[in-house]
Scaffold this motif. Structure first.
Motif, PDB file in Angstrom:
ATOM      1  N   SER A  38      34.471  14.996  43.852  1.00 16.83           N
ATOM      2  CA  SER A  38      34.210  13.941  44.825  1.00 16.83           C
ATOM      3  C   SER A  38      35.422  13.753  45.739  1.00 16.83           C
ATOM      4  CB  SER A  38      33.738  12.665  44.125  1.00 16.83           C
ATOM      5  OG  SER A  38      34.777  11.802  43.940  1.00 16.83           O
ATOM      6  N   LEU A  39      36.631  13.992  45.216  1.00 14.43           N
ATOM      7  CA  LEU A  39      37.817  13.934  46.087  1.00 14.43           C
ATOM      8  C   LEU A  39      37.745  15.011  47.173  1.00 14.43           C
ATOM      9  CD1 LEU A  39      40.799  13.404  43.589  1.00 14.43           C
ATOM     10  CD2 LEU A  39      40.028  11.809  45.337  1.00 14.43           C
ATOM     11  N   ASP A  55      27.079  17.269  43.917  1.00  9.92           N
ATOM     12  CA  ASP A  55      28.300  17.826  43.321  1.00  9.92           C
ATOM     13  C   ASP A  55      28.585  17.272  41.923  1.00  9.92           C
ATOM     14  OD1 ASP A  55      28.662  19.575  45.334  1.00  9.92           O
ATOM     15  OD2 ASP A  55      30.444  18.651  46.195  1.00  9.92           O
ATOM     16  N   LYS A  56      27.580  17.377  41.073  1.00 12.96           N
ATOM     17  CA  LYS A  56      27.741  16.988  39.664  1.00 12.96           C
ATOM     18  C   LYS A  56      27.720  18.279  38.841  1.00 12.96           C
ATOM     19  CE  LYS A  56      27.411  12.397  40.026  1.00 12.96           C
ATOM     20  NZ  LYS A  56      28.607  12.044  40.784  1.00 12.96           N
ATOM     21  N   ILE A  57      28.779  18.483  38.076  1.00 14.47           N
ATOM     22  CA  ILE A  57      28.907  19.748  37.338  1.00 14.47           C
ATOM     23  C   ILE A  57      28.037  19.749  36.091  1.00 14.47           C
ATOM     24  CG2 ILE A  57      30.830  19.215  35.735  1.00 14.47           C
ATOM     25  CD1 ILE A  57      30.727  22.321  37.936  1.00 14.47           C
ATOM     26  N   GLU A  58      27.478  20.929  35.794  1.00 15.76           N
ATOM     27  CA  GLU A  58      26.783  21.096  34.508  1.00 15.76           C
ATOM     28  C   GLU A  58      27.572  22.127  33.725  1.00 15.76           C
ATOM     29  OE1 GLU A  58      22.389  21.926  34.065  1.00 15.76           O
ATOM     30  OE2 GLU A  58      22.554  21.559  36.224  1.00 15.76           O
ATOM     31  N   GLY A  70      37.071  28.632  23.255  1.00 27.56           N
ATOM     32  CA  GLY A  70      37.673  29.968  23.422  1.00 27.56           C
ATOM     33  C   GLY A  70      36.721  30.992  24.011  1.00 27.56           C
ATOM     34  N   SER A  71      35.437  30.716  24.012  1.00 24.71           N
ATOM     35  CA  SER A  71      34.476  31.680  24.571  1.00 24.71           C
ATOM     36  C   SER A  71      34.244  31.356  26.052  1.00 24.71           C
ATOM     37  CB  SER A  71      33.182  31.667  23.769  1.00 24.71           C
ATOM     38  OG  SER A  71      32.662  30.371  23.714  1.00 24.71           O
ATOM     39  N   PRO A  72      33.586  32.284  26.798  1.00 24.07           N
ATOM     40  CA  PRO A  72      33.468  32.062  28.252  1.00 24.07           C
ATOM     41  C   PRO A  72      32.843  30.710  28.596  1.00 24.07           C
ATOM     42  CG  PRO A  72      32.833  34.288  27.710  1.00 24.07           C
ATOM     43  CD  PRO A  72      33.030  33.584  26.397  1.00 24.07           C
ATOM     44  N   ILE A  73      33.432  30.071  29.591  1.00 17.68           N
ATOM     45  CA  ILE A  73      32.942  28.769  30.060  1.00 17.68           C
ATOM     46  C   ILE A  73      32.071  29.044  31.284  1.00 17.68           C
ATOM     47  CG2 ILE A  73      33.624  26.540  31.049  1.00 17.68           C
ATOM     48  CD1 ILE A  73      36.336  26.904  29.564  1.00 17.68           C
ATOM     49  N   CYS A  74      30.832  28.574  31.234  1.00 19.80           N
ATOM     50  CA  CYS A  74      29.942  28.750  32.391  1.00 19.80           C
ATOM     51  C   CYS A  74      29.655  27.389  33.017  1.00 19.80           C
ATOM     52  CB  CYS A  74      28.649  29.442  31.963  1.00 19.80           C
ATOM     53  SG  CYS A  74      27.607  29.798  33.381  1.00 19.80           S
ATOM     54  N   LEU A  75      29.890  27.297  34.322  1.00 19.35           N
ATOM     55  CA  LEU A  75      29.705  26.034  35.052  1.00 19.35           C
ATOM     56  C   LEU A  75      28.638  26.215  36.128  1.00 19.35           C
ATOM     57  CD1 LEU A  75      33.503  25.294  35.739  1.00 19.35           C
ATOM     58  CD2 LEU A  75      32.107  24.361  33.884  1.00 19.35           C
ATOM     59  N   LYS A  76      27.875  25.150  36.371  1.00 24.71           N
ATOM     60  CA  LYS A  76      26.833  25.224  37.403  1.00 24.71           C
ATOM     61  C   LYS A  76      26.890  23.999  38.311  1.00 24.71           C
ATOM     62  CE  LYS A  76      21.823  25.246  37.853  1.00 24.71           C
ATOM     63  NZ  LYS A  76      20.567  25.070  37.121  1.00 24.71           N
ATOM     64  N   LEU A  77      26.759  24.259  39.607  1.00 23.73           N
ATOM     65  CA  LEU A  77      26.662  23.171  40.600  1.00 23.73           C
ATOM     66  C   LEU A  77      25.405  23.425  41.409  1.00 23.73           C
ATOM     67  CD1 LEU A  77      30.111  22.667  42.396  1.00 23.73           C
ATOM     68  CD2 LEU A  77      28.737  20.931  41.260  1.00 23.73           C
ATOM     69  N   SER A  78      24.415  22.580  41.262  1.00 26.81           N
ATOM     70  CA  SER A  78      23.168  22.798  42.001  1.00 26.81           C
ATOM     71  C   SER A  78      23.355  22.397  43.454  1.00 26.81           C
ATOM     72  CB  SER A  78      22.042  21.959  41.387  1.00 26.81           C
ATOM     73  OG  SER A  78      21.792  22.416  40.093  1.00 26.81           O
ATOM     74  N   ALA A 117      32.550  27.877  52.990  1.00 21.36           N
ATOM     75  CA  ALA A 117      33.516  27.212  52.095  1.00 21.36           C
ATOM     76  C   ALA A 117      32.828  26.387  51.010  1.00 21.36           C
ATOM     77  CB  ALA A 117      34.441  26.338  52.910  1.00 21.36           C
ATOM     78  N   ARG A 118      31.513  26.411  50.953  1.00 20.11           N
ATOM     79  CA  ARG A 118      30.810  25.735  49.849  1.00 20.11           C
ATOM     80  C   ARG A 118      31.312  26.286  48.505  1.00 20.11           C
ATOM     81  NH1 ARG A 118      28.947  21.740  47.595  1.00 20.11           N
ATOM     82  NH2 ARG A 118      27.219  21.930  46.201  1.00 20.11           N
ATOM     83  N   GLU A 119      31.682  27.576  48.516  1.00 25.00           N
ATOM     84  CA  GLU A 119      32.175  28.228  47.290  1.00 25.00           C
ATOM     85  C   GLU A 119      33.402  27.517  46.720  1.00 25.00           C
ATOM     86  OE1 GLU A 119      34.614  31.370  45.097  1.00 25.00           O
ATOM     87  OE2 GLU A 119      35.130  30.317  46.934  1.00 25.00           O
ATOM     88  N   THR A 120      34.145  26.848  47.593  1.00 19.88           N
ATOM     89  CA  THR A 120      35.378  26.191  47.124  1.00 19.88           C
ATOM     90  C   THR A 120      35.066  25.005  46.209  1.00 19.88           C
ATOM     91  OG1 THR A 120      35.558  24.801  49.108  1.00 19.88           O
ATOM     92  CG2 THR A 120      36.748  26.898  49.135  1.00 19.88           C
ATOM     93  N   ALA A 121      33.807  24.522  46.247  1.00 20.13           N
ATOM     94  CA  ALA A 121      33.449  23.440  45.308  1.00 20.13           C
ATOM     95  C   ALA A 121      33.561  23.981  43.880  1.00 20.13           C
ATOM     96  CB  ALA A 121      32.039  22.936  45.583  1.00 20.13           C
ATOM     97  N   MET A 122      33.066  25.195  43.676  1.00 16.60           N
ATOM     98  CA  MET A 122      33.165  25.775  42.324  1.00 16.60           C
ATOM     99  C   MET A 122      34.619  26.078  41.969  1.00 16.60           C
ATOM    100  SD  MET A 122      31.941  26.476  39.506  1.00 16.60           S
ATOM    101  CE  MET A 122      30.180  26.223  39.661  1.00 16.60           C
ATOM    102  N   ARG A 123      35.412  26.469  42.981  1.00 17.15           N
ATOM    103  CA  ARG A 123      36.822  26.746  42.658  1.00 17.15           C
ATOM    104  C   ARG A 123      37.582  25.473  42.301  1.00 17.15           C
ATOM    105  NH1 ARG A 123      39.936  30.723  46.264  1.00 17.15           N
ATOM    106  NH2 ARG A 123      38.293  30.572  47.829  1.00 17.15           N
TER     107      ARG A 123
END
Ligand SMILES: Cc1cc2nc3c(=O)[nH]c(=O)nc-3n(C[C@H](O)[C@H](O)[C@H](O)COP(=O)(O)O)c2cc1C
Length: 373
Positions: A38-39, A55-58, A70-78, A117-123
């Motif tokens: 949100s910032l 912009d709410k992360i899942e 320790g295993s891969p972290i998968c994040l999703k932003l709809s 630059a929408r990709e930067t939300a995931m970064r």
């Protein structure tokens, strides 16, 4: 090895991020990530699109009961906005033309959907996990806006505290100098009226990093190389300054370098090197400045041409941001946190947070020997 990948288009179903190599035992809450997201968007000069996306992360994997395993972290932003049209006129300043030529496309949106630059939300989401990891070692990040469209604060920050952070968060330009905020907003409004856009400078301070992160032994291990390269990958960032690098280019060496003193402790009176010497952190605050070009989509567009009909046309206009400098500070914090976490784990590596802390503490007791008589 810490690494990540992102996938997703600006108006596709979602953005995805996969992180591999994060230690087990780190506490992460979705709220931590959502706060940074949100910032990233809630600033003056952004378009309605930025505000409309939830912009709410899942968190899809790798974090169970609020802790990394320790295993891969998968994040999703709809994505909320999912429209996709044809466009054959490239916008100057975007990847539109070069990207269409590279992939032999006749629809510019096949380029801009990913170049956006929408990709930067995931970064930011990914970098927040790196930041959380580094906060376990008291490494802290602070960005603020130095300049927008030529309106610049004369404040020079050497350090930051909670009071400054609150001040920054209160300003919707993330500027801590009340004297210039109004002028910056006037300038953005002037650009808005003219159908134009603006760039500027954002500064990032990183406090608490011990000496010894990064290395001089090979080019790709240098901290300045890693930070500058990663920060330059943020769309619109056209230059990265470390410490007083630009001033240094016109100074005598004797005026520029930070002399070293000892008084039971190692002391530096100045920090013109911005906390990095020879590609290695030296224990001082890391100071980075990101120089941002004006947003390329203009309501009053520049000349271009239709890559299908070859007709001369004005570049297209879509709802667009006018100034993204404050957002770039937040993205820059996340991006630099990632690079530092990666090099930090290379030095203190382990599978669990406890293991890394043990290695870190042993190293710190060795460092103390430099100061003890
Ligand atoms: C957070 C953020 C938001 C942006 N929003 C827009 C926008 O609304 N319209 C636009 O034309 N460019 C926008 N940009 C800039 C472009 O993404 C960028 O200039 C373009 O992809 C070309 O990349 P380059 O500037 O690195 O050459 C934004 C950049 C960032 C970091």
């Amino acid at each position: 090895m810490l690494r990540f990948l992102t996938a997703g288009e600006s108006h596709g179903k979602a953005l995805i991020g996969i992180i591999e190599g994060m230690v087990a035992g780190l506490e992460i809450k979705e709220e931590d990530i959502n706060k940074e997201l949100s910032l990233r968007k809630k600033v003056f000069g952004r378009s309605e699109r930025a505000f409309e996306e939830a912009d709410k992360i899942e968190i899809l994997s790798g974090i169970i009961n609020g802790k990394t395993i320790g295993s891969p972290i998968c994040l999703k932003l709809s994505n909320k906005e999912k429209k996709f049209e044809n466009e054959s006129v490239p916008r100057p300043g975007h990847a539109d033309l070069a990207g269409a030529m590279k992939y032999n496309f006749r629809n510019i949106h096949l380029v801009s959907e990913r170049a956006s630059a929408r990709e930067t939300a995931m970064r930011v989401a990914i970098g927040t996990i790196a930041k959380k990891f580094l906060s376990e070692f008291n490494v802290e990040f602070f960005s603020h806006t130095l300049m927008i469209g030529g309106i610049r604060t004369s404040l020079k920050l050497k350090d930051f505290n909670n009071e400054l952070r609150q001040k920054r968060d209160k300003s919707d330009l993330y500027c801590i100098d009340e004297k210039v905020i109004c002028k910056m907003k006037e300038k953005i409004n002037e650009a808005r009226k003219k159908g134009d856009t603006l760039g500027g400078i954002s500064e990032i301070l990183i406090r608490g990093l011990p000496p010894g992160i990064g290395s001089y032994v090979h080019y790709d291990k240098r901290l300045d190389y890693c930070l500058a390269g990663a920060l330059m990958s943020i769309p619109s960032v056209k230059a990265v300054e470390i410490g007083e690098g630009i001033l240094g280019s016109e100074s005598f060496g004797s005026d520029f370098h930070d002399s070293i003193s000892y008084n039971g402790k190692i002391l530096r009176k100045t920090n013109k090197s911005g906390g990095i010497e020879g590609g290695v952190s030296n224990g001082e605050t890391i100071i980075l400045r990101l120089y941002v070009k004006p947003v390329p989509t203009l309501k009053n567009p520049l000349p271009s041409f239709d890559i299908v009909t070859k007709e001369l046309k004005k570049a297209p206009y879509y709802r667009s941001d006018i100034c993204v400098v404050p957002s770039i500070g937040i993205i820059g914090e996340a991006v630099s946190a990632w690079e530092i976490a990666r090099l930090f784990l290379e030095k203190f590596g382990g599978d669990t947070l406890t293991e890394v802390k043990r290695n870190f503490n042993i190293y710190n007791s060795n460092l103390r020997l430099f100061e003890l008589k």
